[in-house]
Motif scaffolding. Structure first.
Motif, PDB file in Angstrom:
ATOM      1  N   ASP A  42      34.490  52.151  30.734  1.00 28.64           N
ATOM      2  CA  ASP A  42      34.110  50.749  30.582  1.00 28.64           C
ATOM      3  C   ASP A  42      34.925  49.903  31.567  1.00 28.64           C
ATOM      4  N   GLU A  43      34.676  48.606  31.568  1.00 24.38           N
ATOM      5  CA  GLU A  43      35.352  47.734  32.542  1.00 24.38           C
ATOM      6  C   GLU A  43      36.865  47.761  32.377  1.00 24.38           C
ATOM      7  N   ALA A  44      37.338  47.840  31.126  1.00 17.65           N
ATOM      8  CA  ALA A  44      38.780  47.867  30.876  1.00 17.65           C
ATOM      9  C   ALA A  44      39.404  49.123  31.470  1.00 17.65           C
ATOM     10  N   ARG A  45      38.718  50.265  31.293  1.00 19.63           N
ATOM     11  CA  ARG A  45      39.257  51.525  31.811  1.00 19.63           C
ATOM     12  C   ARG A  45      39.249  51.540  33.342  1.00 19.63           C
ATOM     13  N   LEU A  46      38.177  51.046  33.945  1.00 18.47           N
ATOM     14  CA  LEU A  46      38.116  51.003  35.405  1.00 18.47           C
ATOM     15  C   LEU A  46      39.218  50.109  35.971  1.00 18.47           C
ATOM     16  N   LYS A  47      39.499  49.021  35.292  1.00 19.52           N
ATOM     17  CA  LYS A  47      40.585  48.142  35.737  1.00 19.52           C
ATOM     18  C   LYS A  47      41.934  48.836  35.594  1.00 19.52           C
ATOM     19  N   GLU A  48      42.098  49.564  34.507  1.00 19.79           N
ATOM     20  CA  GLU A  48      43.359  50.264  34.242  1.00 19.79           C
ATOM     21  C   GLU A  48      43.673  51.301  35.313  1.00 19.79           C
ATOM     22  N   ILE A  49      42.651  52.001  35.805  1.00 18.40           N
ATOM     23  CA  ILE A  49      42.894  53.033  36.816  1.00 18.40           C
ATOM     24  C   ILE A  49      42.746  52.492  38.238  1.00 18.40           C
ATOM     25  N   GLY A  50      42.572  51.165  38.366  1.00 13.08           N
ATOM     26  CA  GLY A  50      42.551  50.540  39.689  1.00 13.08           C
ATOM     27  C   GLY A  50      41.258  50.675  40.440  1.00 13.08           C
ATOM     28  N   MET A  51      40.133  50.835  39.712  1.00 13.17           N
ATOM     29  CA  MET A  51      38.838  51.013  40.365  1.00 13.17           C
ATOM     30  C   MET A  51      37.836  49.944  39.958  1.00 13.17           C
ATOM     31  N   GLU A  52      38.311  48.797  39.619  1.00 17.15           N
ATOM     32  CA  GLU A  52      37.433  47.709  39.210  1.00 17.15           C
ATOM     33  C   GLU A  52      36.460  47.359  40.336  1.00 17.15           C
ATOM     34  N   GLY A  53      35.168  47.329  40.014  1.00 19.65           N
ATOM     35  CA  GLY A  53      34.152  46.971  40.990  1.00 19.65           C
ATOM     36  C   GLY A  53      33.687  48.091  41.892  1.00 19.65           C
ATOM     37  N   MET A  54      34.286  49.286  41.775  1.00 24.72           N
ATOM     38  CA  MET A  54      33.929  50.391  42.659  1.00 24.72           C
ATOM     39  C   MET A  54      32.776  51.225  42.113  1.00 24.72           C
ATOM     40  N   VAL A  55      32.529  51.143  40.811  1.00 23.78           N
ATOM     41  CA  VAL A  55      31.429  51.858  40.170  1.00 23.78           C
ATOM     42  C   VAL A  55      31.059  51.071  38.912  1.00 23.78           C
ATOM     43  N   PRO A  56      29.779  50.958  38.577  1.00 25.03           N
ATOM     44  CA  PRO A  56      29.423  50.242  37.359  1.00 25.03           C
ATOM     45  C   PRO A  56      29.943  50.982  36.120  1.00 25.03           C
ATOM     46  N   PRO A  57      30.295  50.267  35.050  1.00 21.94           N
ATOM     47  CA  PRO A  57      30.753  50.919  33.824  1.00 21.94           C
ATOM     48  C   PRO A  57      29.655  51.825  33.249  1.00 21.94           C
ATOM     49  N   PHE A  58      30.077  52.949  32.649  1.00 19.71           N
ATOM     50  CA  PHE A  58      29.122  53.841  31.996  1.00 19.71           C
ATOM     51  C   PHE A  58      29.887  54.771  31.064  1.00 19.71           C
ATOM     52  N   SER A  59      29.150  55.448  30.213  1.00 16.50           N
ATOM     53  CA  SER A  59      29.746  56.467  29.348  1.00 16.50           C
ATOM     54  C   SER A  59      28.751  57.601  29.197  1.00 16.50           C
TER      55      SER A  59
END
Length: 435
Positions: free
Chosen positions: A357-374
Motif C-alpha cells: 500500500d502507499e504507506a509501505r511504498l513510502k516506508e521502503i523509499g519507493m513512493e510513486g515508483m509503482v501503484p499500490p497493490f496487494s
C-alpha cells in the motif's frame, strides 16, 4: 573496441565478484536467480532491467546486510531470450534459488508445468501468461503488479478517452512480435472488438524482420488505422519507431505496452518520436530514497554495470521495482514462518501475501515508483493499474492519472483460459480452498 571489451570484462568481473561474495556467506544466505538476456536481439531492453534488479539487491547487501539479517546472492543465467536455453537455465538454477524469473513468455510457458512438481515459484512481473493471475489454478506462478490483459484494457480505456463506445467503427492495428508474448493480448482485444464494434487487425513481426519492418508499415499505411498498438520487444521497438517516423504515422496514435516504452528506443528517433505513448506500471523517481541509496552505495561506489546516463531510465528503475517484489515476498515469509533463511515454498506464501500500500511504498523509499497493490490466494497479479507515459522528445513524462483495467471484461476470460489450461495439462492440481 577497447572500451567495449573493457566494459564486457568489467561486467564479467563484477558478476563473478558478486557470486564469490555470496559463496563466502552461503551458510546464512538466500539465492535469487534471474534468467537474464544480456546478449542477442533483445539485449538492449533486457540489460537495463537486469542492471536494476541486480543493483537493488546489491544496495540491500551494502546498506542493510541483506534482508532480515540474511545476505542475498543474486545470480544470472544467460538465455539470450531463447526458450530452449531458458529451460536449461531453469534446470540449472532451481535447486539453489528460491524463485525463478523466466523473463520471457515462451520460457514461462515452458517451465510453468514444472512448478507443481519442483515447487519453485515463478515471478513474471507484468509478463508471462495472463491467466496466471488465477491463484487457484496457478498456485506457483505470479505476474504482479498487472497482466498483459490489464495493460490492453487500460490502453483501450485511455485511447477511447474513458468511453469505449468511442471506438465503434474504428480500426486498430496490433503490431506484435510473432511470439507467445506478442500474441498475449489478442484474445482480450478480440473480445473488446466484438463488444464495442471496432476492427482489430493483428500485424505480426517475425524475429528476423524486427529491424526491417517495411512490409508491415506498408500494410499499415494502406489500412490507414485510427491507432497502432505495439507489443514489441528489443530491436523490434526501435525498428517500428523508425518506420513510423519514415512513413509519417501520427505518433500520438501510436501506443505501446510497458515493454515497448524504453528510453533507449525513443532516443533513437529523438524529437521525431514526440507524442508516442506507453502504458506503464512503473515510473522513474530518481530523487526517491531508494534511488538515492542505490546511486550512492552501488553506482557511485563502482559496483554497478549501469552506464551512468541510464540511471533515470524507465527500464532501469523498473528493474529495481521488480527485485523489490522478490524482497518484499521474502520479508513476508520471514515474518510469517519466523525464520531468516526462507525456502521456495515459504517464498510462495510471501508472494501470495504482498501488501504494497502507499504507506509501505513510502516506508521502503519507493513512493510513486509503482501503484499500490496487494496479492492474495486467488489473485496472483494484484491488478495495480498503471499510468500512461508519453515521450516529450527527450524523456518519458506521466500524462494520465492512474488507470485501472476493466476486471468485468478480464476476469471471465482469465477463469475460462485457466480452466482450459488445467484441463489440457491434466492432472493439474487446483486449490479448491482458495476463494
Amino acid at each position: 573496441m577497447r572500451r567495449a571489451i573493457s566494459r564486457i570484462l568489467l561486467a564479467g568481473n563484477l558478476l563473478a565478484g558478486l557470486t564469490l561474495a555470496g559463496q563466502a556467506f552461503a551458510e546464512d544466505s538466500i539465492t535469487v536467480a534471474n534468467l537474464s538476456y544480456r546478449t542477442g536481439p533483445f539485449a538492449a531492453t533486457g540489460t537495463p532491467l537486469m542492471n536494476g534488479q541486480r543493483d537493488y539487491i546489491t544496495m540491500l547487501n551494502e546498506r542493510d546486510g541483506g534482508v532480515g539479517g540474511v545476505k542475498l546472492i543474486y545470480e544470472e543465467c544467460e538465455t539470450g531470450y531463447n526458450t530452449e536455453k531458458g529451460a536449461e537455465c531453469y534446470e540449472k538454477t532451481k535447486a539453489a534459488s528460491i524463485v525463478t524469473q523466466p523473463w520471457s513468455t515462451g520460457i514461462t510457458l515452458q517451465v510453468l508445468p514444472k512448478t507443481n512438481v519442483d515447487k519453485v515459484p515463478i515471478l513474471a512481473p507484468g509478463y508471462g501468461f495472463s491467466p496466471m493471475a488465477d491463484g487457484k489454478v496457478f498456485q506457483w506462478a505470479f505476474n504482479p503488479p498487472a497482466s498483459y490483459w490489464d495493460g490492453a484494457s487500460m490502453i483501450l480505456k485511455n485511447i477511447s478517452e474513458g468511453n469505449l463506445e468511442n471506438l465503434k467503427g474504428k480500426k486498430i492495428v496490433l503490431l506484435h512480435l510473432d511470439a507467445p508474448y506478442g500474441k498475449e493480448p489478442i484474445p482480450l482485444l478480440n473480445a473488446y472488438a466484438e463488444k464495442f464494434g471496432f476492427t482489430l487487425l493483428p500485424v505480426p513481426v517475425g524475429v528476423k524482420e524486427m529491424q526491417n519492418q517495411s512490409a508491415q508499415w506498408l500494410q499499415i499505411r494502406r489500412e490507414r488505422p485510427d491507432f497502432v498498438l505495439m507489443w514489441g520487444w528489443g530491436a523490434m521497438n526501435a525498428g517500428a519507431l523508425a518506420e513510423a517516423v519514415k512513413t509519417k504515422f501520427p505518433m500520438d496514435k501510436f501506443v505501446g505496452i510497458w515493454w515497448s516504452g524504453s528510453d533507449a528506443d525513443l532516443k533513437s528517433v529523438g524529437e521525431a518520436g514526440k507524442g508516442y505513448r506507453s502504458i506503464s506500471w512503473s515510473f522513474p523517481v530518481s530523487d526517491s530514497k531508494v534511488m538515492k541509496d542505490i546511486k550512492q552505495l552501488v553506482v557511485e561506489a563502482g559496483h554497478s554495470l549501469l552506464p551512468r546516463e541510464e540511471f533515470d531510465y524507465v527500464f532501469y528503475q523498473r528493474g529495481v521495482v521488480i527485485s523489490m517484489f522478490v524482497v518484499e515476498g521474502i520479508k513476508e515469509a520471514q515474518a510469517h514462518f519466523k525464520t531468516k533463511v526462507v525456502n521456495a515454498e515459504q517464498l510462495r506464501w510471501g508472494l501470495e501475501n504482498l501488501k504494497l500500500d502507499e504507506a509501505r511504498l513510502k516506508e521502503i523509499g519507493m513512493e510513486g515508483m509503482v501503484p499500490p497493490f496487494s496479492t492474495s490466494c486467488s489473485n496472483h497479479s494484484g491488478h495495480s493499474g498503471a499510468w500512461m507515459l508519453q515521450w516529450d522528445g527527450a524523456r518519458f513524462v506521466k500524462v494520465s492519472d492512474r488507470l485501472e483495467a476493466d476486471q468485468d471484461m478480464i476476469a471471465p476470460l482469465v477463469e475460462a483460459e485457466a480452466k482450459k489450461y488445467a484441463e489440457a495439462n491434466a492432472p493439474w492440481p487446483v486449490n479448491e480452498e482458495c476463494k
